[in-house]
Design an enzyme around this catalytic site. Sequence first.
Site, PDB file in Angstrom:
ATOM      1  N   HIS A  90     -10.223   1.460   1.576  1.00 25.91           N
ATOM      2  CA  HIS A  90      -9.682   2.673   1.753  1.00 25.91           C
ATOM      3  C   HIS A  90     -10.878   3.678   2.056  1.00 25.91           C
ATOM      4  O   HIS A  90     -10.946   4.332   2.979  1.00 25.91           O
ATOM      5  CB  HIS A  90      -8.638   3.329   0.708  1.00 25.91           C
ATOM      6  N   HIS A  98      -9.192  -3.315  -2.459  1.00 31.54           N
ATOM      7  CA  HIS A  98      -8.087  -2.563  -1.645  1.00 31.54           C
ATOM      8  C   HIS A  98      -8.500  -1.036  -1.649  1.00 31.54           C
ATOM      9  O   HIS A  98      -8.519  -0.468  -0.831  1.00 31.54           O
ATOM     10  CB  HIS A  98      -6.770  -2.787  -2.112  1.00 31.54           C
ATOM     11  N   GLU A  99      -8.925  -0.608  -2.952  1.00 32.92           N
ATOM     12  CA  GLU A  99      -9.195   0.956  -2.857  1.00 32.92           C
ATOM     13  C   GLU A  99     -10.521   1.210  -2.274  1.00 32.92           C
ATOM     14  O   GLU A  99     -10.638   2.148  -1.496  1.00 32.92           O
ATOM     15  CB  GLU A  99      -9.175   1.298  -4.264  1.00 32.92           C
ATOM     16  N   CYS A 141       0.860  -1.301   0.059  1.00 33.72           N
ATOM     17  CA  CYS A 141       0.129  -0.081   0.004  1.00 33.72           C
ATOM     18  C   CYS A 141       0.964   1.252  -0.055  1.00 33.72           C
ATOM     19  O   CYS A 141       1.985   1.433   0.678  1.00 33.72           O
ATOM     20  CB  CYS A 141      -0.899  -0.012   1.322  1.00 33.72           C
TER      21      CYS A 141
END
Length: 215
Positions: free
Chosen positions: A172, A168-169, A126
């Site tokens: 966030h 993953h994004e 990351c």
Amino acid sequence: MASQSDRAPLAEQVEELLAADGPLTVVAAGDPVLRRGTEPFDGQLDDMLLARFVAALRITMHAAPGVGLAAPQVGVPLRIAVVEDPAPVSEEVRVARGRVPQPFRVLVNPSYEPVGTGRAAFFEGCLSVPGWQAVVARHAEVRLTGQDEYGRAVDEVFSGWPARIVQHETDHLDGTLYLDRAELRSLSSNQAMAQWWTQPTPQQAAASLGFELPR
């Protein structure tokens, strides 16, 4: 809907970020903005400012370099992320990880849900946790819904490495870092990765470091 008073500070914050030339600063783990979650985008930035912000996110992602970047990673708590992956990997890695090229795209207000029960575990890093990687087991296939930067509906199924990127994004945007989902016994510095764990899959790392992979 965001009120006018909510919109103005975010627009002003983005204008201030864009005043400097070049890539934006990526904030690191420990900054509260990465943990607060984000507010849905509903016009807090006008069309021109949104386009400039998206362009800055893309420049920053390329400069890092990375294959995805979410707005809170540059300090902006809006539900916006960008992804792009040229996938410059060997055929062996492509087959093992399902890593295929992904065009540039903007994710606005994205959310995902698993498709099936398959899980895949690979080392992941990351931009907000520089210098480290760890094995993360994620859904092998997901359905992503949301909009693009023009407000058009997005409803698409991703598998392999592209599924990992969008998870993953999107995480966030919910205040979740990959470390929250990681097998912490696998945590490795970039130097250790280069020395020990360059294989296409993490099987050898699991055996050597003492953690289990999903069956």
